[in-house]
Design a protein around this motif. Structure first.
Motif, mmCIF file in Angstrom:
data_model
loop_
_atom_site.group_PDB
_atom_site.id
_atom_site.type_symbol
_atom_site.label_atom_id
_atom_site.label_comp_id
_atom_site.label_asym_id
_atom_site.label_seq_id
_atom_site.Cartn_x
_atom_site.Cartn_y
_atom_site.Cartn_z
ATOM 1 N N TYR A 1 0.839 -1.208 0.000
ATOM 2 C CA TYR A 1 0.000 0.000 0.000
ATOM 3 C C TYR A 1 0.871 1.254 0.000
ATOM 4 C CZ TYR A 1 -4.027 2.941 1.063
ATOM 5 O OH TYR A 1 -5.017 3.902 0.998
ATOM 6 N N LEU A 2 1.966 1.207 0.742
ATOM 7 C CA LEU A 2 2.862 2.362 0.812
ATOM 8 C C LEU A 2 3.486 2.662 -0.544
ATOM 9 C CD1 LEU A 2 4.564 4.519 2.265
ATOM 10 C CD2 LEU A 2 6.167 2.702 2.890
ATOM 11 N N TYR A 3 4.064 1.622 -1.187
ATOM 12 C CA TYR A 3 4.792 1.841 -2.429
ATOM 13 C C TYR A 3 3.902 1.807 -3.672
ATOM 14 C CZ TYR A 3 8.998 1.254 0.355
ATOM 15 O OH TYR A 3 9.972 1.403 1.296
ATOM 16 N N GLY A 4 2.782 1.110 -3.570
ATOM 17 C CA GLY A 4 1.929 0.979 -4.743
ATOM 18 C C GLY A 4 0.796 1.975 -4.827
ATOM 19 N N VAL A 5 0.377 2.532 -3.676
ATOM 20 C CA VAL A 5 -0.761 3.456 -3.663
ATOM 21 C C VAL A 5 -0.356 4.857 -3.229
ATOM 22 C CG1 VAL A 5 -3.062 3.891 -2.694
ATOM 23 C CG2 VAL A 5 -2.351 1.545 -3.209
ATOM 24 N N LEU A 6 0.326 4.956 -2.077
ATOM 25 C CA LEU A 6 0.654 6.270 -1.532
ATOM 26 C C LEU A 6 1.826 6.942 -2.250
ATOM 27 C CD1 LEU A 6 0.262 5.700 2.316
ATOM 28 C CD2 LEU A 6 -1.276 6.889 0.776
ATOM 29 N N SER A 7 2.879 6.192 -2.523
ATOM 30 C CA SER A 7 4.074 6.800 -3.116
ATOM 31 C C SER A 7 3.817 7.486 -4.457
ATOM 32 C CB SER A 7 5.173 5.746 -3.269
ATOM 33 O OG SER A 7 5.640 5.339 -2.007
ATOM 34 N N PRO A 8 3.033 6.883 -5.382
ATOM 35 C CA PRO A 8 2.780 7.579 -6.649
ATOM 36 C C PRO A 8 2.060 8.915 -6.487
ATOM 37 C CG PRO A 8 2.241 5.258 -6.858
ATOM 38 C CD PRO A 8 2.478 5.507 -5.409
ATOM 39 N N LYS A 9 1.340 9.093 -5.377
ATOM 40 C CA LYS A 9 0.596 10.342 -5.142
ATOM 41 C C LYS A 9 1.281 11.232 -4.107
ATOM 42 C CE LYS A 9 -2.869 9.230 -7.817
ATOM 43 N NZ LYS A 9 -3.233 10.003 -9.022
ATOM 44 N N SER A 10 2.478 10.857 -3.694
ATOM 45 C CA SER A 10 3.123 11.582 -2.601
ATOM 46 C C SER A 10 3.465 13.024 -2.963
ATOM 47 C CB SER A 10 4.387 10.840 -2.165
ATOM 48 O OG SER A 10 5.314 10.749 -3.245
ATOM 49 N N LYS A 11 3.913 13.263 -4.189
ATOM 50 C CA LYS A 11 4.289 14.627 -4.577
ATOM 51 C C LYS A 11 3.077 15.545 -4.643
ATOM 52 C CE LYS A 11 8.493 13.319 -7.042
ATOM 53 N NZ LYS A 11 9.232 13.329 -8.326
ATOM 54 N N SER A 12 1.961 15.021 -5.129
ATOM 55 C CA SER A 12 0.735 15.816 -5.135
ATOM 56 C C SER A 12 0.300 16.143 -3.723
ATOM 57 C CB SER A 12 -0.387 15.052 -5.859
ATOM 58 O OG SER A 12 -0.037 14.804 -7.197
ATOM 59 N N TYR A 13 0.416 15.168 -2.850
ATOM 60 C CA TYR A 13 0.035 15.368 -1.451
ATOM 61 C C TYR A 13 0.948 16.391 -0.775
ATOM 62 C CZ TYR A 13 -0.966 14.169 3.444
ATOM 63 O OH TYR A 13 -1.302 14.218 4.775
ATOM 64 N N LEU A 14 2.240 16.289 -1.029
ATOM 65 C CA LEU A 14 3.197 17.203 -0.408
ATOM 66 C C LEU A 14 3.065 18.621 -0.952
ATOM 67 C CD1 LEU A 14 6.369 14.940 -0.229
ATOM 68 C CD2 LEU A 14 4.945 15.711 1.673
ATOM 69 N N SER A 15 2.661 18.761 -2.206
ATOM 70 C CA SER A 15 2.480 20.105 -2.761
ATOM 71 C C SER A 15 1.355 20.830 -2.041
ATOM 72 C CB SER A 15 2.186 20.025 -4.262
ATOM 73 O OG SER A 15 0.948 19.386 -4.502
ATOM 74 N N TYR A 16 0.278 20.114 -1.723
ATOM 75 C CA TYR A 16 -0.790 20.749 -0.942
ATOM 76 C C TYR A 16 -0.360 20.930 0.511
ATOM 77 C CZ TYR A 16 -5.332 21.893 0.965
ATOM 78 O OH TYR A 16 -6.364 22.538 1.604
#
Length: 218
Positions: free
Chosen positions: A124-139
């Protein structure tokens, strides 16, 4: 007059006040940004995600000053109380953002990682959250700027920071101190806005997910 302002500048513990204000911001931002991903990693089935959605909604409904007052029933005014009061409200905001970011997310990478024998949490960490991490961090960078501004309100309740000192100066009608504290808070707010804006642009430029960029622009 200028003499009163000069005296107020040397009388006030500005370095301590600025440090406590920035410390509240960092602690509250860390709690708000880090809690939703950790909660999803530890428990990511449909039932717990729905429960987490209700918890995030409840946290968003409580304003930070009210949260701080409720916390003060159990403890004394400290930096931790002010940071937790801000963090709880922003956990709800960041949790909603993260869940919206993960909506309609493809689970192909998650299934592939899990098929190679990885644990459910790791997949879940590498397959779901990591691909969206930059979008999340930008907000998250934008939200950190909001937290810095909200310290002026929570500081009054928490008994720390520039917000608390501003309330004390207003109560004593010391307008020279009010001017000095206000200008100091404006200065660190402008600096924080500049740094958060730089971080926001950095994450948006390095991500391929444009949905959050469109949301921020709107």
């Amino acid at each position: 007059n200028l003499i009163d302002i000069k005296n107020a500048f040397f009388e006030l513990p500005l370095l301590k006040l600025v440090f406590s204000t920035l410390l509240i911001t960092l602690l509250a931002s860390g709690v708000a940004i880090g809690t939703p991903p950790i909660a999803l990693i530890l428990s990511n089935n449909k039932i717990t995600e729905r429960i987490q959605g209700f918890i995030f909604l409840f946290f968003r409904l409580i304003p930070p000053p009210l949260t701080a007052l409720l916390l003060l029933v159990c403890t004394d005014p400290t930096i931790s109380v002010a940071a937790l009061a801000l963090g709880i409200t922003n956990i709800g905001v960041m949790g909603r953002v993260l869940k919206d970011t993960l909506t309609n997310n493809s689970d192909e990478v998650y299934k592939a990682i899990k098929a190679f024998g990885a644990s459910k949490q790791s997949a879940y960490l590498y397959g779901v959250l990591s691909p969206k991490s930059k979008s999340y961090l930008s907000y998250a960078s934008y939200r950190t700027d909001v937290v810095l501004r909200e310290t002026a309100v929570v500081g009054i309740v928490g008994g720390v920071g520039l917000g608390w000192q501003l309330q004390e100066s207003l109560s004593s009608f010391d307008w020279a101190q009010v001017a000095v504290v206000s200008m100091t808070f404006i200065s660190i707010t402008l600096l924080g806005e500049y740094l958060c804006d730089k971080a926001n642009h950095y994450w948006l430029e390095t991500t391929t997910d444009t949905s959050l960029e469109i949301s921020l622009q709107s």
